[in-house]
Scaffold this motif. Structure first.
Motif, PDB file in Angstrom:
ATOM      1  N   GLY A 117      36.514  44.421  38.704  1.00 49.26           N
ATOM      2  CA  GLY A 117      37.002  44.960  37.451  1.00 49.26           C
ATOM      3  C   GLY A 117      37.669  46.302  37.643  1.00 49.26           C
ATOM      4  O   GLY A 117      38.624  46.431  38.390  1.00 49.26           O
ATOM      5  N   ARG A 118      37.131  47.314  36.994  1.00 48.32           N
ATOM      6  CA  ARG A 118      37.699  48.667  37.097  1.00 48.32           C
ATOM      7  C   ARG A 118      36.960  49.533  38.118  1.00 48.32           C
ATOM      8  O   ARG A 118      37.283  50.712  38.282  1.00 48.32           O
ATOM      9  CB  ARG A 118      37.676  49.356  35.737  1.00 48.32           C
ATOM     10  CG  ARG A 118      38.450  48.607  34.674  1.00 48.32           C
ATOM     11  CD  ARG A 118      38.643  49.444  33.439  1.00 48.32           C
ATOM     12  NE  ARG A 118      39.250  48.668  32.357  1.00 48.32           N
ATOM     13  CZ  ARG A 118      39.846  49.196  31.300  1.00 48.32           C
ATOM     14  NH1 ARG A 118      39.921  50.513  31.172  1.00 48.32           N
ATOM     15  NH2 ARG A 118      40.368  48.434  30.360  1.00 48.32           N
TER      16      ARG A 118
ATOM     17  N   ASP B 141      39.547  55.862  39.824  1.00 49.64           N
ATOM     18  CA  ASP B 141      40.706  55.556  40.648  1.00 49.64           C
ATOM     19  C   ASP B 141      40.350  54.468  41.641  1.00 49.64           C
ATOM     20  O   ASP B 141      39.378  54.585  42.357  1.00 49.64           O
ATOM     21  CB  ASP B 141      41.169  56.804  41.415  1.00 49.64           C
ATOM     22  CG  ASP B 141      42.401  56.498  42.235  1.00 49.64           C
ATOM     23  OD1 ASP B 141      43.462  56.356  41.642  1.00 49.64           O
ATOM     24  OD2 ASP B 141      42.284  56.425  43.466  1.00 49.64           O
ATOM     25  N   ALA B 142      41.179  53.449  41.662  1.00 53.59           N
ATOM     26  CA  ALA B 142      40.857  52.297  42.510  1.00 53.59           C
ATOM     27  C   ALA B 142      41.481  52.405  43.879  1.00 53.59           C
ATOM     28  O   ALA B 142      41.556  51.452  44.614  1.00 53.59           O
ATOM     29  CB  ALA B 142      41.309  51.023  41.832  1.00 53.59           C
TER      30      ALA B 142
ATOM     31  N   PHE C  66      43.164  51.003  38.682  1.00 57.56           N
ATOM     32  CA  PHE C  66      43.629  49.667  38.322  1.00 57.56           C
ATOM     33  C   PHE C  66      42.637  48.992  37.391  1.00 57.56           C
ATOM     34  O   PHE C  66      41.489  49.408  37.275  1.00 57.56           O
ATOM     35  CB  PHE C  66      43.800  48.819  39.587  1.00 57.56           C
ATOM     36  CG  PHE C  66      44.726  49.435  40.595  1.00 57.56           C
ATOM     37  CD1 PHE C  66      46.082  49.183  40.555  1.00 57.56           C
ATOM     38  CD2 PHE C  66      44.235  50.299  41.576  1.00 57.56           C
ATOM     39  CE1 PHE C  66      46.940  49.763  41.475  1.00 57.56           C
ATOM     40  CE2 PHE C  66      45.091  50.880  42.500  1.00 57.56           C
ATOM     41  CZ  PHE C  66      46.448  50.614  42.441  1.00 57.56           C
ATOM     42  N   ARG C  67      43.090  47.923  36.746  1.00 57.47           N
ATOM     43  CA  ARG C  67      42.226  47.129  35.886  1.00 57.47           C
ATOM     44  C   ARG C  67      42.596  45.663  36.064  1.00 57.47           C
ATOM     45  O   ARG C  67      43.730  45.340  36.420  1.00 57.47           O
ATOM     46  CB  ARG C  67      42.391  47.536  34.424  1.00 57.47           C
ATOM     47  CG  ARG C  67      43.826  47.390  33.899  1.00 57.47           C
ATOM     48  CD  ARG C  67      43.951  47.785  32.443  1.00 57.47           C
ATOM     49  NE  ARG C  67      43.579  49.164  32.226  1.00 57.47           N
ATOM     50  CZ  ARG C  67      43.635  49.748  31.017  1.00 57.47           C
ATOM     51  NH1 ARG C  67      44.057  49.064  29.960  1.00 57.47           N
ATOM     52  NH2 ARG C  67      43.268  50.996  30.878  1.00 57.47           N
ATOM     53  N   PRO C  68      41.669  44.739  35.823  1.00 56.79           N
ATOM     54  CA  PRO C  68      42.002  43.325  35.995  1.00 56.79           C
ATOM     55  C   PRO C  68      42.884  42.809  34.870  1.00 56.79           C
ATOM     56  O   PRO C  68      42.713  43.191  33.711  1.00 56.79           O
ATOM     57  CB  PRO C  68      40.624  42.650  35.965  1.00 56.79           C
ATOM     58  CG  PRO C  68      39.776  43.562  35.137  1.00 56.79           C
ATOM     59  CD  PRO C  68      40.266  44.952  35.425  1.00 56.79           C
ATOM     60  N   ASP C  69      43.835  41.947  35.210  1.00 54.67           N
ATOM     61  CA  ASP C  69      44.647  41.260  34.210  1.00 54.67           C
ATOM     62  C   ASP C  69      43.881  40.011  33.797  1.00 54.67           C
ATOM     63  O   ASP C  69      43.786  39.048  34.555  1.00 54.67           O
ATOM     64  CB  ASP C  69      46.004  40.903  34.805  1.00 54.67           C
ATOM     65  CG  ASP C  69      46.890  40.152  33.816  1.00 54.67           C
ATOM     66  OD1 ASP C  69      46.456  39.936  32.669  1.00 54.67           O
ATOM     67  OD2 ASP C  69      48.012  39.754  34.193  1.00 54.67           O
ATOM     68  N   LEU C  70      43.348  40.034  32.595  1.00 51.84           N
ATOM     69  CA  LEU C  70      42.511  38.938  32.115  1.00 51.84           C
ATOM     70  C   LEU C  70      43.239  38.016  31.149  1.00 51.84           C
ATOM     71  O   LEU C  70      42.663  37.043  30.664  1.00 51.84           O
ATOM     72  CB  LEU C  70      41.254  39.510  31.436  1.00 51.84           C
ATOM     73  CG  LEU C  70      40.378  40.397  32.325  1.00 51.84           C
ATOM     74  CD1 LEU C  70      39.290  41.071  31.503  1.00 51.84           C
ATOM     75  CD2 LEU C  70      39.774  39.587  33.458  1.00 51.84           C
ATOM     76  N   GLY C  71      44.501  38.311  30.860  1.00 49.45           N
ATOM     77  CA  GLY C  71      45.242  37.547  29.872  1.00 49.45           C
ATOM     78  C   GLY C  71      45.336  36.070  30.191  1.00 49.45           C
ATOM     79  O   GLY C  71      45.237  35.218  29.289  1.00 49.45           O
TER      80      GLY C  71
END
Length: 439
Positions: free
Chosen positions: A385-386, A430-431, A323-328
């Motif tokens: 984060g990741r 892998d998260a 997964f990755r953070p949605d920073l938008g």
């Protein structure tokens, strides 16, 4: 980075003091943040995009957590619950995601004090300062946040806040299947044949997987959980074929350390290796996916193995690549993120998955979570984060420290303590499926 305390001059804080703290996300860490703030007498509003609290946990409710109950209940939440007659589950038992919701999070959310501040079906689309984009500095710390939201009816509005705690997690922002990190070429063509992490292959989604050729992409704990569930499905549903596609030349991310105090997790790797050895799982190594095509109602993955261009065909592909953070939604805030893992810059060295396991991450609080934007904090899985090394207990200590800071209790905010279970080494990529590889 210059640390910015939440202490502007009193003349500038009159309006801020009348506003609530906005918490984004009503999962375990978001609700813990609410409990910590309520216990300190601070007004709070919790905004949840889903129609129920803990929507992401419900999505993987069929999966058993690695951590036992002793590490899964926030102290402030526990005090509130026990005051209402709640009994703590067996500290040594590890619940499923569904049990975590049913036995802990739902009772917490039903408490009058929590129920009064949680708003469901509210999507946070952006956070900024009132009348200020990220380039304006003068007087910034004394200006309220503007939290822009979209309700279920589509109406967009803004809520003012004295501080914002982003506990929205990362489960709804999976990494793409490609090794480059870019979206998969041809993804739209095969979207109905590719699932996200941790599908319920033996339960709600059984019909979709039974008797099919299924390929799981990923080398961590979420991949391992799905592969083992598919092995069981194959025993029940003839014709089910289980493939495991990994980018590296070997699968080294699922811990099998005998010293791991999270017993269920320690056994995961050995169970999967045994399934591969028996031939229940076909492992394909060193396959770097480039694009996908739809061929005769199936997915054809095109990739590289060494210098060769190769293909792999499956009826269904499960993406378990982390997964990755949605920073938008944070674009107009001043963030200071690590270039590699996208965690707060001071936190990143403490959670580097190439160095730390889940249990060797040092206790940390508001100092490590601060950004140049005063009064804004990312907590929980999103703060990592990741990196896949997150434990719920770590998130609870994060929000305890942040709540103390907001309350003006500098001593409690700075005093961070946490005893975590000894664990094997988590690795990058892998998260996991339970709030990270270690929840």
């Amino acid at each position: 980075m210059t640390l910015i305390e939440l202490s502007p001059p009193a003349s500038q804080t009159d309006r801020l003091a009348t506003l609530p703290v906005v918490v984004i996300g009503a999962g375990p860490v978001g609700l813990a943040a609410a409990a910590q703030l309520i216990e300190r007498g601070i007004d709070v509003v919790v905004l949840e995009r889903g129609s129920h609290i803990a929507e992401s946990v419900r999505a993987w409710g069929h999966v058993r957590l690695f951590s036992p109950w002793r590490h899964l209940v926030d102290p402030a939440a526990r005090r509130m619950l026990e005051a209402a007659g709640w009994q703590h589950p067996d500290p040594d038992a590890a619940p499923t995601g569904a049990e975590l919701v049913e036995q802990y999070l739902e009772p917490l959310a039903r408490l009058d004090a929590i129920a009064a501040v949680v708003r469901l079906d509210v999507d946070v689309v952006a956070v900024a300062r009132e009348g200020m984009d990220r380039t304006r500095t003068r007087g910034r710390a004394a200006v309220p946040f503007a939290v822009r939201v979209r309700g279920a009816d589509g109406v967009v509005d803004e809520l003012p806040a004295r501080a914002v705690i982003d506990a929205s997690g990362t489960f709804t922002s999976p990494n793409p299947l490609t090794s480059s990190g870019l979206e998969l070429l041809g993804a739209d063509e095969v979207s109905d044949l590719v699932t996200g992490p941790l599908p319920d292959v033996r339960g709600a989604e059984r019909a979709r997987f039974a008797g099919r050729r299924v390929t799981v992409v990923g080398a961590g704990h979420s991949a391992a959980n799905t592969l083992l569930a598919l092995v069981e499905l194959a025993r029940e549903a003839p014709g089910t074929e289980v493939r495991w596609l990994i980018r590296n030349t070997r699968a080294a991310r699922v811990t099998t350390s005998p010293d791991d105090e999270l017993v269920d997790r320690a056994a995961l790797g050995s169970r999967l290796e045994a399934a591969v050895a028996r031939g229940d799982v076909e492992r394909i190594e060193g396959f770097e996916i480039v694009r996908a095509r739809r061929v005769d109602g199936a997915v054809e993955l095109v990739g590289r193995q060494g210098d060769a261009l190769v293909t792999h065909t499956a009826d269904i592909v499960v993406g378990a690549t982390g997964f990755r953070p949605d920073l938008g939604m944070l674009r107009e805030l001043r963030l200071e993120l690590d270039d590699i893992v996208e965690a707060p810059r001071r936190l990143a060295p403490l959670i580097d998955p190439n160095v730390h396991s889940c249990g060797t991450v040092e206790p940390h609080g508001y100092r490590e979570l601060q950004h140049p934007e005063p009064g804004f904090f990312v907590v929980g899985m999103k703060s990592y984060g990741r990196a896949p090394t997150f434990l719920l207990a770590t998130g609870y200590e994060q929000v305890r420290s942040v709540a103390a800071l907001i309350a003006g209790d500098a001593q409690a905010a700075a005093s961070v303590e946490l005893v975590l279970p000894a664990t094997g080494v988590c690795s990058t990529g892998d998260a996991g499926g339970q709030g990270g590889c270690c929840a």
